[in-house]
Write an enzyme that holds these catalytic residues in place. Sequence first.
Site, PDB file in Angstrom:
ATOM      1  N   THR A 132       1.005  -0.957   0.643  1.00  0.00           N
ATOM      2  CA  THR A 132       0.017  -0.033   0.302  1.00  0.00           C
ATOM      3  C   THR A 132       0.466   1.672  -0.010  1.00  0.00           C
ATOM      4  OG1 THR A 132      -1.887   1.293   1.378  1.00  0.00           O
ATOM      5  CG2 THR A 132      -0.236  -0.385   2.372  1.00  0.00           C
ATOM      6  N   ASP A 133       0.115   2.233  -0.331  1.00  0.00           N
ATOM      7  CA  ASP A 133       1.106   3.163  -0.649  1.00  0.00           C
ATOM      8  C   ASP A 133       0.986   4.606   0.877  1.00  0.00           C
ATOM      9  OD1 ASP A 133      -2.026   4.818  -0.304  1.00  0.00           O
ATOM     10  OD2 ASP A 133      -1.682   5.622  -1.903  1.00  0.00           O
ATOM     11  N   GLU A 134       0.012   3.064   1.478  1.00  0.00           N
ATOM     12  CA  GLU A 134       0.386   3.986   3.505  1.00  0.00           C
ATOM     13  C   GLU A 134       1.384   3.411   4.446  1.00  0.00           C
ATOM     14  OE1 GLU A 134      -3.220   3.837   6.180  1.00  0.00           O
ATOM     15  OE2 GLU A 134      -4.533   3.423   3.884  1.00  0.00           O
ATOM     16  N   TYR A 158      -2.062  -0.479  10.969  1.00  0.00           N
ATOM     17  CA  TYR A 158      -2.105  -0.916   9.970  1.00  0.00           C
ATOM     18  C   TYR A 158      -1.220  -0.373   8.846  1.00  0.00           C
ATOM     19  CZ  TYR A 158      -3.352  -1.863   5.082  1.00  0.00           C
ATOM     20  OH  TYR A 158      -3.514  -2.071   3.458  1.00  0.00           O
ATOM     21  N   LYS A 162       1.891  -3.396   7.471  1.00  0.00           N
ATOM     22  CA  LYS A 162       2.241  -3.439   5.964  1.00  0.00           C
ATOM     23  C   LYS A 162       4.313  -3.276   5.386  1.00  0.00           C
ATOM     24  CE  LYS A 162       0.074  -4.205   2.855  1.00  0.00           C
ATOM     25  NZ  LYS A 162      -0.360  -5.719   2.739  1.00  0.00           N
TER      26      LYS A 162
HETATM   27  P1  NAD Z   1      -9.953  -7.078   2.410  1.00  0.00           P
HETATM   28  O1  NAD Z   1      -9.827  -6.829   4.030  1.00  0.00           O
HETATM   29  O2  NAD Z   1     -11.469  -7.158   1.466  1.00  0.00           O
HETATM   30  O3  NAD Z   1      -9.417  -8.736   1.841  1.00  0.00           O
HETATM   31  C1  NAD Z   1      -8.174  -9.333   2.935  1.00  0.00           C
HETATM   32  C2  NAD Z   1      -8.625 -10.942   2.612  1.00  0.00           C
HETATM   33  O4  NAD Z   1      -7.108 -11.603   3.318  1.00  0.00           O
HETATM   34  C3  NAD Z   1      -9.932 -11.646   2.923  1.00  0.00           C
HETATM   35  O5  NAD Z   1     -10.236 -12.303   2.337  1.00  0.00           O
HETATM   36  C4  NAD Z   1      -8.926 -12.011   4.623  1.00  0.00           C
HETATM   37  O6  NAD Z   1     -10.082 -13.090   4.768  1.00  0.00           O
HETATM   38  C5  NAD Z   1      -8.178 -12.799   3.749  1.00  0.00           C
HETATM   39  N1  NAD Z   1      -6.673 -13.136   4.772  1.00  0.00           N
HETATM   40  C6  NAD Z   1      -6.282 -12.582   6.587  1.00  0.00           C
HETATM   41  N2  NAD Z   1      -5.813 -13.169   6.620  1.00  0.00           N
HETATM   42  C7  NAD Z   1      -5.931 -14.418   6.548  1.00  0.00           C
HETATM   43  C8  NAD Z   1      -4.239 -14.885   6.542  1.00  0.00           C
HETATM   44  N3  NAD Z   1      -3.959 -14.924   7.791  1.00  0.00           N
HETATM   45  N4  NAD Z   1      -4.284 -15.645   5.891  1.00  0.00           N
HETATM   46  C9  NAD Z   1      -4.893 -16.328   4.641  1.00  0.00           C
HETATM   47  N5  NAD Z   1      -5.932 -15.026   4.184  1.00  0.00           N
HETATM   48  C10 NAD Z   1      -6.057 -14.068   5.184  1.00  0.00           C
HETATM   49  O7  NAD Z   1      -8.382  -6.271   1.368  1.00  0.00           O
HETATM   50  P2  NAD Z   1      -8.397  -5.756   0.326  1.00  0.00           P
HETATM   51  O8  NAD Z   1      -9.110  -4.441  -0.042  1.00  0.00           O
HETATM   52  O9  NAD Z   1      -8.490  -6.322  -0.854  1.00  0.00           O
HETATM   53  O10 NAD Z   1      -6.505  -6.057  -0.027  1.00  0.00           O
HETATM   54  C11 NAD Z   1      -5.877  -6.898   0.160  1.00  0.00           C
HETATM   55  C12 NAD Z   1      -4.595  -6.494  -0.376  1.00  0.00           C
HETATM   56  O11 NAD Z   1      -4.310  -5.125  -0.860  1.00  0.00           O
HETATM   57  C13 NAD Z   1      -4.192  -6.141   1.044  1.00  0.00           C
HETATM   58  O12 NAD Z   1      -2.439  -6.760   1.094  1.00  0.00           O
HETATM   59  C14 NAD Z   1      -3.591  -4.653   1.321  1.00  0.00           C
HETATM   60  O13 NAD Z   1      -2.848  -4.558   1.883  1.00  0.00           O
HETATM   61  C15 NAD Z   1      -3.991  -3.662  -0.077  1.00  0.00           C
HETATM   62  N6  NAD Z   1      -4.170  -3.184  -0.528  1.00  0.00           N
HETATM   63  C16 NAD Z   1      -5.548  -2.984  -0.364  1.00  0.00           C
HETATM   64  C17 NAD Z   1      -5.830  -0.947  -1.042  1.00  0.00           C
HETATM   65  C18 NAD Z   1      -7.396  -1.272  -0.919  1.00  0.00           C
HETATM   66  O14 NAD Z   1      -7.540   0.161  -0.900  1.00  0.00           O
HETATM   67  N7  NAD Z   1      -7.883  -1.919  -0.217  1.00  0.00           N
HETATM   68  C19 NAD Z   1      -4.489  -0.407  -1.348  1.00  0.00           C
HETATM   69  C20 NAD Z   1      -3.120  -1.123  -1.517  1.00  0.00           C
HETATM   70  C21 NAD Z   1      -3.295  -1.780  -0.751  1.00  0.00           C
HETATM   71  O1  DAU Z   2      -3.972   4.240   0.724  1.00  0.00           O
HETATM   72  C1  DAU Z   2      -4.701   2.359   0.724  1.00  0.00           C
HETATM   73  C2  DAU Z   2      -4.805   2.025   1.672  1.00  0.00           C
HETATM   74  O2  DAU Z   2      -6.548   1.648   1.242  1.00  0.00           O
HETATM   75  C3  DAU Z   2      -4.837   0.395   2.025  1.00  0.00           C
HETATM   76  O3  DAU Z   2      -3.410   0.334   2.143  1.00  0.00           O
HETATM   77  C4  DAU Z   2      -6.070   0.077   2.821  1.00  0.00           C
HETATM   78  O4  DAU Z   2      -6.121  -1.020   2.971  1.00  0.00           O
HETATM   79  C5  DAU Z   2      -6.768   0.610   2.404  1.00  0.00           C
HETATM   80  O5  DAU Z   2      -8.598  -0.021   3.615  1.00  0.00           O
HETATM   81  C6  DAU Z   2      -7.567   2.500   2.602  1.00  0.00           C
HETATM   82  O6  DAU Z   2      -7.031   2.952   3.541  1.00  0.00           O
HETATM   83  P1  DAU Z   2      -7.589   3.946   4.076  1.00  0.00           P
HETATM   84  O7  DAU Z   2      -7.653   4.333   5.211  1.00  0.00           O
HETATM   85  O8  DAU Z   2      -7.618   5.262   3.204  1.00  0.00           O
HETATM   86  O9  DAU Z   2      -9.698   3.662   3.412  1.00  0.00           O
HETATM   87  P2  DAU Z   2     -10.685   4.158   4.345  1.00  0.00           P
HETATM   88  O10 DAU Z   2     -12.064   4.226   2.916  1.00  0.00           O
HETATM   89  O11 DAU Z   2     -10.336   3.444   5.598  1.00  0.00           O
HETATM   90  O12 DAU Z   2     -10.860   5.428   4.228  1.00  0.00           O
HETATM   91  C7  DAU Z   2     -10.728   6.498   3.053  1.00  0.00           C
HETATM   92  C8  DAU Z   2     -11.325   8.128   3.637  1.00  0.00           C
HETATM   93  O13 DAU Z   2     -12.368   8.412   3.884  1.00  0.00           O
HETATM   94  C9  DAU Z   2      -9.483   8.293   5.546  1.00  0.00           C
HETATM   95  O14 DAU Z   2      -9.216   9.705   4.787  1.00  0.00           O
HETATM   96  C10 DAU Z   2     -10.912   7.854   6.310  1.00  0.00           C
HETATM   97  C11 DAU Z   2     -12.406   8.728   5.249  1.00  0.00           C
HETATM   98  N1  DAU Z   2     -13.667   7.835   6.166  1.00  0.00           N
HETATM   99  C12 DAU Z   2     -13.533   6.527   6.448  1.00  0.00           C
HETATM  100  C13 DAU Z   2     -14.693   6.420   6.893  1.00  0.00           C
HETATM  101  C14 DAU Z   2     -14.980   4.468   6.444  1.00  0.00           C
HETATM  102  C15 DAU Z   2     -14.311   8.598   6.316  1.00  0.00           C
HETATM  103  O15 DAU Z   2     -14.427  10.646   6.373  1.00  0.00           O
HETATM  104  N2  DAU Z   2     -15.327   8.350   6.776  1.00  0.00           N
HETATM  105  C16 DAU Z   2     -15.583   6.691   6.903  1.00  0.00           C
HETATM  106  O16 DAU Z   2     -17.106   6.370   7.184  1.00  0.00           O
END
Ligand code: NAD
Ligand code: DAU
Length: 354
Positions: A132-134, A158, A162
């Site tokens: 992730t970019d975080e 988180y 990562k």
């Molecule tokens: P998600 O939470 O929707 O899915 C995570 C999946 O991993 C689920 O299916 C869960 O059951 C599985 N899991 C959790 N713990 C596990 C374990 N110990 N063993 C096996 N499986 C396990 O997450 P996502 O949003 O699909 O993100 C997927 C990946 O991409 C993550 O590594 C996250 O850090 C990264 N990522 C997410 C975003 C985003 O915006 N969602 C952006 C950049 C990177």
């Molecule tokens: O940047 C990549 C990341 O993006 C991933 O690594 C994470 O797995 C993914 O969850 C996401 O993280 P964020 O914290 O940016 O996503 P989230 O959707 O939780 O929140 C997006 C923005 O919106 C953040 O600034 C918080 C705000 N927010 C979120 C929720 C859930 C609100 O204002 N209200 C809300 O109820």
Amino acid sequence: MILVTGGAGFIGSNFVLDWLAGSGEGLVNLDKLTYAGNRENLRSVEKHPGYVFVHGDIGDQGLVEQLLARHQPRAVLNFAAESHVDRSIHSPGGFIETNVVGSFRLLEAVRGYCDSLPAAQREAFRFLHVSTDEVYGSLAPDAPAFTEDHKYEPNSPYSASKAASDHLVRAYCHTYGLPVLTTNCSNNYGPYHFPEKLIPLMIVNALAGKPLPVYGDGQQVRDWLYVGDHCSAIRRVLEAGRVGETYNVGGWNEKPNLEIVRTICALLDELRPKAGGGSHAEQVTFVKDRPGHDRRYAIDARKIERELGWRPAESFETGIRKTVRWYLENPDWVARVQSGAYRQWIAAQYEQAA
Ligand code: NAD
Ligand code: DAU
């Protein structure tokens, strides 16, 4: 074939569906099925001859070793993680277990497997870590976007977990010669996104007539990428990425949260007008801010474009319209996720049928 971890989550299930639709290569999906894992997302491929689902934990090294020995994948792609920042603030332990310890155990299993391969297969093998970019922390309003050389400065449990896994992946390449690739991507959105995250939460709350909770002043900036574009970037990095390199992936779509929420409301006003008139935007409610809330993320995605020729196919306007439509067309998916019924789906679908 390839082995994917976390393939029942949001990005993982989009990746699995795209992979099986577009490649002739098989895929093993290892997923623990936490609250974020939903096998129902993969219903359409459950009977695909090239697809194998395994319910298990990346931290179960013995299980991963068995899977590697049995299926002999040419690559392992690690999507599995605890992914929600707010959950990491309330309960960080699970993030350390999966994202740090689980990634370590997975790397140990993969290292042993890779070492056992004949030279040509070892040469071709890849471990791709989805990150992730975080990990880069928060940007000032006028600072340049994150490049791959930006220092790591994670601010939440988180992002720290990562960052730790990214460092382990790097160390396994440097120390043991494991052929790794890392992608650091910005915020994704699209189908199958669990409605705890901003975009799906706002869509489902708006439709239900509930408040739309915007943290703080709503001026935090995220850089949004349609999930299908993230999947195509991962496929491209797997195909042509240079071993040991990291690639930042983003959509060149920086937007403040409040603008995102207002865009969703405007689309819903157009596609599903409120019965009593008025705008969904009237449901916006400002709530207490997230502790330690990062103000701005932005990805400089020039390296992946320059070296691998990847660019996103969707603009934010096309991607968000597709996404809103998907939620409007899939109310049953939303209802089963919200009620928790999706967790009984496996029992209903498989155990009774067996
Ligand atoms: P998600 O939470 O929707 O899915 C995570 C999946 O991993 C689920 O299916 C869960 O059951 C599985 N899991 C959790 N713990 C596990 C374990 N110990 N063993 C096996 N499986 C396990 O997450 P996502 O949003 O699909 O993100 C997927 C990946 O991409 C993550 O590594 C996250 O850090 C990264 N990522 C997410 C975003 C985003 O915006 N969602 C952006 C950049 C990177
Ligand atoms: O940047 C990549 C990341 O993006 C991933 O690594 C994470 O797995 C993914 O969850 C996401 O993280 P964020 O914290 O940016 O996503 P989230 O959707 O939780 O929140 C997006 C923005 O919106 C953040 O600034 C918080 C705000 N927010 C979120 C929720 C859930 C609100 O204002 N209200 C809300 O109820």
